[in-house]
Motif scaffolding. Structure first.
Motif, PDB file in Angstrom:
ATOM      1  N   GLU A  95      27.249  28.875  47.145  1.00  0.00           N
ATOM      2  CA  GLU A  95      27.070  30.037  46.275  1.00  0.00           C
ATOM      3  C   GLU A  95      28.201  31.032  46.523  1.00  0.00           C
ATOM      4  O   GLU A  95      28.507  31.369  47.672  1.00  0.00           O
ATOM      5  CB  GLU A  95      25.715  30.694  46.537  1.00  0.00           C
ATOM      6  CG  GLU A  95      25.389  31.837  45.596  1.00  0.00           C
ATOM      7  CD  GLU A  95      23.996  32.396  45.848  1.00  0.00           C
ATOM      8  OE1 GLU A  95      23.353  32.849  44.889  1.00  0.00           O
ATOM      9  OE2 GLU A  95      23.553  32.375  47.017  1.00  0.00           O
ATOM     10  N   LEU A  96      28.819  31.504  45.448  1.00  0.00           N
ATOM     11  CA  LEU A  96      29.910  32.464  45.570  1.00  0.00           C
ATOM     12  C   LEU A  96      29.363  33.851  45.903  1.00  0.00           C
ATOM     13  O   LEU A  96      28.253  34.215  45.503  1.00  0.00           O
ATOM     14  CB  LEU A  96      30.705  32.538  44.265  1.00  0.00           C
ATOM     15  CG  LEU A  96      31.422  31.258  43.816  1.00  0.00           C
ATOM     16  CD1 LEU A  96      32.108  31.498  42.478  1.00  0.00           C
ATOM     17  CD2 LEU A  96      32.447  30.820  44.859  1.00  0.00           C
ATOM     18  N   LYS A  97      30.157  34.618  46.610  1.00  0.00           N
ATOM     19  CA  LYS A  97      29.780  35.999  46.908  1.00  0.00           C
ATOM     20  C   LYS A  97      30.151  36.938  45.767  1.00  0.00           C
ATOM     21  O   LYS A  97      29.549  37.989  45.589  1.00  0.00           O
ATOM     22  CB  LYS A  97      30.458  36.456  48.200  1.00  0.00           C
ATOM     23  CG  LYS A  97      30.116  35.606  49.414  1.00  0.00           C
ATOM     24  CD  LYS A  97      28.616  35.602  49.693  1.00  0.00           C
ATOM     25  CE  LYS A  97      28.289  34.783  50.930  1.00  0.00           C
ATOM     26  NZ  LYS A  97      26.825  34.725  51.194  1.00  0.00           N
ATOM     27  N   GLU A  98      31.173  36.567  44.986  1.00  0.00           N
ATOM     28  CA  GLU A  98      31.603  37.372  43.845  1.00  0.00           C
ATOM     29  C   GLU A  98      32.325  36.473  42.853  1.00  0.00           C
ATOM     30  O   GLU A  98      32.729  35.349  43.183  1.00  0.00           O
ATOM     31  CB  GLU A  98      32.511  38.512  44.292  1.00  0.00           C
ATOM     32  CG  GLU A  98      33.746  38.064  45.032  1.00  0.00           C
ATOM     33  CD  GLU A  98      34.583  39.224  45.530  1.00  0.00           C
ATOM     34  OE1 GLU A  98      35.700  38.979  46.012  1.00  0.00           O
ATOM     35  OE2 GLU A  98      34.126  40.378  45.434  1.00  0.00           O
ATOM     36  N   ALA A  99      32.472  36.952  41.626  1.00  0.00           N
ATOM     37  CA  ALA A  99      33.129  36.174  40.577  1.00  0.00           C
ATOM     38  C   ALA A  99      34.605  35.973  40.912  1.00  0.00           C
ATOM     39  O   ALA A  99      35.231  36.802  41.580  1.00  0.00           O
ATOM     40  CB  ALA A  99      32.980  36.887  39.240  1.00  0.00           C
ATOM     41  N   VAL A 100      35.163  34.842  40.435  1.00  0.00           N
ATOM     42  CA  VAL A 100      36.573  34.522  40.703  1.00  0.00           C
ATOM     43  C   VAL A 100      37.311  34.344  39.378  1.00  0.00           C
ATOM     44  O   VAL A 100      36.758  33.855  38.386  1.00  0.00           O
ATOM     45  CB  VAL A 100      36.703  33.248  41.558  1.00  0.00           C
ATOM     46  CG1 VAL A 100      36.103  33.461  42.931  1.00  0.00           C
ATOM     47  CG2 VAL A 100      36.048  32.059  40.876  1.00  0.00           C
ATOM     48  N   VAL A 168      36.762  33.868  33.795  1.00  0.00           N
ATOM     49  CA  VAL A 168      36.146  34.191  35.086  1.00  0.00           C
ATOM     50  C   VAL A 168      34.953  33.273  35.304  1.00  0.00           C
ATOM     51  O   VAL A 168      34.178  33.011  34.373  1.00  0.00           O
ATOM     52  CB  VAL A 168      35.699  35.669  35.132  1.00  0.00           C
ATOM     53  CG1 VAL A 168      34.954  35.972  36.428  1.00  0.00           C
ATOM     54  CG2 VAL A 168      36.901  36.595  34.990  1.00  0.00           C
ATOM     55  N   ASN A 170      31.503  32.376  37.843  1.00  0.00           N
ATOM     56  CA  ASN A 170      30.572  32.879  38.851  1.00  0.00           C
ATOM     57  C   ASN A 170      29.374  31.942  38.922  1.00  0.00           C
ATOM     58  O   ASN A 170      29.076  31.220  37.957  1.00  0.00           O
ATOM     59  CB  ASN A 170      30.111  34.299  38.506  1.00  0.00           C
ATOM     60  CG  ASN A 170      29.488  35.006  39.702  1.00  0.00           C
ATOM     61  OD1 ASN A 170      29.530  34.508  40.825  1.00  0.00           O
ATOM     62  ND2 ASN A 170      28.904  36.171  39.466  1.00  0.00           N
ATOM     63  N   SER A 172      25.210  31.601  40.930  1.00  0.00           N
ATOM     64  CA  SER A 172      24.191  32.280  41.733  1.00  0.00           C
ATOM     65  C   SER A 172      22.890  31.504  41.652  1.00  0.00           C
ATOM     66  O   SER A 172      22.524  30.985  40.591  1.00  0.00           O
ATOM     67  CB  SER A 172      23.967  33.708  41.238  1.00  0.00           C
ATOM     68  OG  SER A 172      22.974  34.358  42.012  1.00  0.00           O
ATOM     69  N   CYS A 246      25.331  39.375  33.078  1.00  0.00           N
ATOM     70  CA  CYS A 246      26.667  39.793  33.517  1.00  0.00           C
ATOM     71  C   CYS A 246      26.899  39.529  35.002  1.00  0.00           C
ATOM     72  O   CYS A 246      28.007  39.176  35.411  1.00  0.00           O
ATOM     73  CB  CYS A 246      26.883  41.270  33.213  1.00  0.00           C
ATOM     74  SG  CYS A 246      26.843  41.664  31.451  1.00  0.00           S
ATOM     75  N   THR A 247      25.860  39.690  35.817  1.00  0.00           N
ATOM     76  CA  THR A 247      26.006  39.517  37.267  1.00  0.00           C
ATOM     77  C   THR A 247      25.279  38.290  37.798  1.00  0.00           C
ATOM     78  O   THR A 247      25.459  37.928  38.962  1.00  0.00           O
ATOM     79  CB  THR A 247      25.472  40.755  37.999  1.00  0.00           C
ATOM     80  OG1 THR A 247      24.061  40.888  37.737  1.00  0.00           O
ATOM     81  CG2 THR A 247      26.187  42.020  37.528  1.00  0.00           C
ATOM     82  N   LYS A 249      22.257  38.201  38.539  1.00  0.00           N
ATOM     83  CA  LYS A 249      21.228  38.662  39.457  1.00  0.00           C
ATOM     84  C   LYS A 249      19.843  38.398  38.872  1.00  0.00           C
ATOM     85  O   LYS A 249      19.612  38.580  37.677  1.00  0.00           O
ATOM     86  CB  LYS A 249      21.399  40.160  39.727  1.00  0.00           C
ATOM     87  CG  LYS A 249      20.381  40.736  40.694  1.00  0.00           C
ATOM     88  CD  LYS A 249      20.614  42.226  40.910  1.00  0.00           C
ATOM     89  CE  LYS A 249      19.570  42.814  41.851  1.00  0.00           C
ATOM     90  NZ  LYS A 249      19.768  44.273  42.052  1.00  0.00           N
TER      91      LYS A 249
END
Length: 282
Positions: A95-100, A168, A170, A172, A246-247, A249
């Motif tokens: 799992e990524l910590k933030e978008a790349v 981009v 991401n 999660s 978007c996130t 979450k």
């Protein structure tokens, strides 16, 4: 003598009545004092030493769960479940910590390609992959479609000045209640209960139900749909989870404001005639 007697009598009377009067008033004063200050003193004592309230049923339940957990840890052995060559595409990813930002793109994105987010939902098991358990009851394992849901999103946007594409990526996990439970324990906790020996599956059903109040985990790994301007991740065995598109979450469970008490279908259909969501059971 009479005067003296009378004086003595009066004095005696006054002496005898005076203690009586003081005693009576003192009793009244004590009553008044007690009524005023006892609540204050009682509150102060309670603040210093608050009363103990013991929830017996909750204490017994916690003790029972600990005993059952100890039994599972001593009797059941978890091991990684090997994947077949045709299933390698379903092996878990980090799992990524933030978008790349994606900079290495093969080919060319068409000019008329629509901007937006393209999202996929699929199983991504915790703790390195699907598990198999061995015990005196036999062997039980997960099916290859199990595993916690993970959202993979690719965002396409175009620079309005130069028309350059920005891409981009991401991902999660969908944080269901059972995902958070096992994440907190930091180890596999639910016994596989879908495939294997009959006695092993039966014991897994019973022990999962006694320990967690449910037989299987809420995996939420099958689909993602839009309804009334919001986005939801869903699987067949539980209610959907609302997602921030978007996130990525997880915002919480969606039970239609408490009106829905059972699992959803994973493949709702949007009817173009009236644009209403139709919950069609596949």
């Amino acid at each position: 003598m009479a005067a003296t007697y009378c004086m003595t009598f009066q004095v005696n009377c006054s002496i005898e009545r005076k203690p009586y009067s003081l005693s009576h008033k003192f009793d009244d004063f004590k009553t008044l004092f007690s009524s005023v200050f006892k609540p204050v003193l009682r509150d102060q004592v309670q603040q210093v030493r608050p009363p103990m309230h013991v929830d017996v049923s909750r204490t017994i339940k916690k003790a029972s769960v600990k005993i059952l957990d100890a039994f599972v840890d001593s009797v059941f052995e978890f091991a990684d479940q090997p994947l077949l060559p045709s299933q390698n595409n379903f092996s878990p990813v980090e799992e990524l910590k933030e978008a790349v930002l994606i900079t290495d793109i093969e080919g060319k994105i068409p000019n008329n390609f629509r901007e937006g987010v393209y999202i996929r939902n699929g199983p991504n098991p915790l703790f390195g992959g699907l598990k198999v358990t061995k015990s005196v009851f036999g062997r039980s394992s997960h099916a290859w479609v199990e595993g916690e849901g993970m959202l993979h999103a690719v965002y396409f946007s175009k620079d309005s000045d130069h028309g350059n594409w920005k891409v981009v990526y991401n991902n999660s996990h969908v944080q269901t209640e059972t995902f958070k439970l096992e994440k907190q324990r930091n180890k596999p906790s639910f016994l596989p209960a879908l495939e294997g020996d009959s006695l092993a599956i039966l014991s897994a059903y019973l022990l999962n139900l006694l320990r967690f109040g449910m037989v299987n985990k809420y995996i939420s790994n099958t689909n993602i749909f839009k309804h009334s301007g919001k986005y939801y991740s869903v699987a067949e065995n539980a209610v959907p989870q609302e997602i921030d598109i978007c996130t990525l979450k997880t915002l919480g469970n969606w039970d239609v404001n408490g009106a829905w008490k059972r699992p959803f279908t994973s493949h709702p259909k949007l009817m173009e005639i009236d644009w209403f969501m139709k919950w069609i059971r596949d």
